[in-house]
Design a protein around this motif. Sequence first.
Motif, PDB file in Angstrom:
ATOM      1  N   MET A   1      -0.742   9.366 -10.294  1.00  0.00           N
ATOM      2  CA  MET A   1      -0.261   8.150 -10.957  1.00  0.00           C
ATOM      3  C   MET A   1       0.361   7.208  -9.946  1.00  0.00           C
ATOM      4  SD  MET A   1      -0.855   7.582 -14.155  1.00  0.00           S
ATOM      5  CE  MET A   1       0.242   6.164 -14.169  1.00  0.00           C
ATOM      6  N   SER A   2       1.110   7.754  -9.003  1.00  0.00           N
ATOM      7  CA  SER A   2       1.757   6.920  -7.983  1.00  0.00           C
ATOM      8  C   SER A   2       0.722   6.219  -7.117  1.00  0.00           C
ATOM      9  CB  SER A   2       2.676   7.781  -7.109  1.00  0.00           C
ATOM     10  OG  SER A   2       3.727   8.338  -7.865  1.00  0.00           O
ATOM     11  N   GLN A   3      -0.322   6.933  -6.723  1.00  0.00           N
ATOM     12  CA  GLN A   3      -1.403   6.312  -5.952  1.00  0.00           C
ATOM     13  C   GLN A   3      -2.025   5.146  -6.718  1.00  0.00           C
ATOM     14  OE1 GLN A   3      -4.038   9.699  -5.252  1.00  0.00           O
ATOM     15  NE2 GLN A   3      -3.687   9.499  -3.058  1.00  0.00           N
ATOM     16  N   LEU A   4      -2.354   5.409  -7.964  1.00  0.00           N
ATOM     17  CA  LEU A   4      -3.038   4.416  -8.787  1.00  0.00           C
ATOM     18  C   LEU A   4      -2.183   3.176  -8.992  1.00  0.00           C
ATOM     19  CD1 LEU A   4      -5.655   4.020 -10.520  1.00  0.00           C
ATOM     20  CD2 LEU A   4      -4.341   4.925 -12.455  1.00  0.00           C
ATOM     21  N   VAL A   5      -0.936   3.388  -9.374  1.00  0.00           N
ATOM     22  CA  VAL A   5      -0.053   2.259  -9.657  1.00  0.00           C
ATOM     23  C   VAL A   5       0.314   1.519  -8.376  1.00  0.00           C
ATOM     24  CG1 VAL A   5       2.230   1.620 -10.524  1.00  0.00           C
ATOM     25  CG2 VAL A   5       0.825   3.245 -11.803  1.00  0.00           C
ATOM     26  N   ALA A   6       0.507   2.234  -7.279  1.00  0.00           N
ATOM     27  CA  ALA A   6       0.838   1.574  -6.018  1.00  0.00           C
ATOM     28  C   ALA A   6      -0.279   0.629  -5.583  1.00  0.00           C
ATOM     29  CB  ALA A   6       1.106   2.609  -4.936  1.00  0.00           C
ATOM     30  N   ARG A   7      -1.524   1.058  -5.760  1.00  0.00           N
ATOM     31  CA  ARG A   7      -2.650   0.173  -5.411  1.00  0.00           C
ATOM     32  C   ARG A   7      -2.617  -1.102  -6.240  1.00  0.00           C
ATOM     33  NH1 ARG A   7      -5.905   5.181  -5.706  1.00  0.00           N
ATOM     34  NH2 ARG A   7      -6.162   5.998  -3.596  1.00  0.00           N
ATOM     35  N   ARG A   8      -2.261  -0.964  -7.514  1.00  0.00           N
ATOM     36  CA  ARG A   8      -2.164  -2.156  -8.368  1.00  0.00           C
ATOM     37  C   ARG A   8      -1.017  -3.053  -7.932  1.00  0.00           C
ATOM     38  NH1 ARG A   8      -4.742  -5.962 -11.227  1.00  0.00           N
ATOM     39  NH2 ARG A   8      -3.101  -7.243 -12.131  1.00  0.00           N
ATOM     40  N   MET A   9       0.112  -2.460  -7.574  1.00  0.00           N
ATOM     41  CA  MET A   9       1.258  -3.252  -7.114  1.00  0.00           C
ATOM     42  C   MET A   9       0.899  -4.039  -5.861  1.00  0.00           C
ATOM     43  SD  MET A   9       4.370  -0.529  -7.678  1.00  0.00           S
ATOM     44  CE  MET A   9       5.039  -0.172  -9.314  1.00  0.00           C
ATOM     45  N   ILE A  10       0.159  -3.406  -4.961  1.00  0.00           N
ATOM     46  CA  ILE A  10      -0.263  -4.081  -3.729  1.00  0.00           C
ATOM     47  C   ILE A  10      -1.203  -5.239  -4.051  1.00  0.00           C
ATOM     48  CG2 ILE A  10      -1.576  -3.791  -1.592  1.00  0.00           C
ATOM     49  CD1 ILE A  10      -0.493  -0.862  -1.562  1.00  0.00           C
ATOM     50  N   LYS A  11      -2.100  -5.017  -4.991  1.00  0.00           N
ATOM     51  CA  LYS A  11      -3.016  -6.087  -5.402  1.00  0.00           C
ATOM     52  C   LYS A  11      -2.256  -7.257  -6.013  1.00  0.00           C
ATOM     53  CE  LYS A  11      -7.309  -6.834  -7.959  1.00  0.00           C
ATOM     54  NZ  LYS A  11      -8.354  -6.190  -8.816  1.00  0.00           N
ATOM     55  N   GLN A  12      -1.213  -6.945  -6.773  1.00  0.00           N
ATOM     56  CA  GLN A  12      -0.397  -8.013  -7.373  1.00  0.00           C
ATOM     57  C   GLN A  12       0.275  -8.875  -6.311  1.00  0.00           C
ATOM     58  OE1 GLN A  12       0.846  -5.511 -11.412  1.00  0.00           O
ATOM     59  NE2 GLN A  12       2.382  -5.913  -9.855  1.00  0.00           N
ATOM     60  N   ALA A  13       0.501  -8.294  -5.133  1.00  0.00           N
ATOM     61  CA  ALA A  13       1.192  -9.018  -4.066  1.00  0.00           C
ATOM     62  C   ALA A  13       0.411 -10.233  -3.602  1.00  0.00           C
ATOM     63  CB  ALA A  13       1.456  -8.083  -2.887  1.00  0.00           C
ATOM     64  N   GLU A  14      -0.895 -10.231  -3.837  1.00  0.00           N
ATOM     65  CA  GLU A  14      -1.714 -11.372  -3.440  1.00  0.00           C
ATOM     66  C   GLU A  14      -1.274 -12.648  -4.152  1.00  0.00           C
ATOM     67  OE1 GLU A  14      -5.640 -10.169  -4.377  1.00  0.00           O
ATOM     68  OE2 GLU A  14      -5.690  -8.528  -2.902  1.00  0.00           O
ATOM     69  N   LYS A  15      -0.620 -12.478  -5.297  1.00  0.00           N
ATOM     70  CA  LYS A  15      -0.144 -13.633  -6.064  1.00  0.00           C
ATOM     71  C   LYS A  15       1.300 -13.983  -5.725  1.00  0.00           C
ATOM     72  CE  LYS A  15      -3.037 -12.221  -9.973  1.00  0.00           C
ATOM     73  NZ  LYS A  15      -3.048 -11.835 -11.420  1.00  0.00           N
TER      74      LYS A  15
END
Length: 268
Positions: free
Chosen positions: A121-135
Amino acid sequence: MSFSIAGKTAIITGAANGVGLAIARHFANKGANVMLADIDEERLSQECDNADEDSQIRYYAGDLREKLTMANLLSATLDAFDRVDILVNGSRQMLPSDPLDCSDDTVMQLLNQNLMTAYRMSQLVARRMIKQAEKQDGDDGQLGAIVNLSSIAARRTHPDLLGYSVSCAALDQMTRSMAVALAPERIRVNAVAFGSVMSASLKDSLKTHKTYRSDIEDHTPLGRIAAPRELAEAVQFLSCDGAGFVTGQIITVDGGRTLLDPVAAPAH
């Protein structure tokens, strides 16, 4: 320094009962958008039906040991709230396991439930958090916070909890390792290791074992059992911007139990 989590979106696993549910309710009361996740759909549905009209609460039911369930949980969260800021890995299990008479299946079951579910879960959510950083170009604040629920059993030697103790110790080390790995991405990873909390399951145990309460209280310097709210508030602190320089820590919430640490004292 802000300790508010209002407006943030949190995924909380193991949220159908016990400590996970207490954290979910606390986060909702503090104004967070909350996605409850557990395998018990009936309990999750009841909780959402009973929530205040103003609460932003959703749920997703499924077996979080399955990767597809995790992916669908994240998708459901994004559909409902468009982002995720906090992950609380509260999906956990405790089974008795005698070091001299414990099957491999029991140990592997506990490692899969208490360690690998949180890791994936941490891997999955961390990848999403990083993607959100683009904004969030130009924003040097934190991108997200991950909080794992651990136990003082990770540091205690209890003869009947081999598998559980090992899985919690592994979770603590995973917390530290992921904190270092994700620090450059501005994602903080911490854990709360707790002792006895007055959950529904502990209340049932106290009814069955007449000396259980006194045993716990006698081995706790503060002389009582924690309320679920006290654990939830510790998780809130680690999740908020006010803890922005705290990562890789295992925060102990046990009323001082581990300061005494007698071998045979009950851990929960």
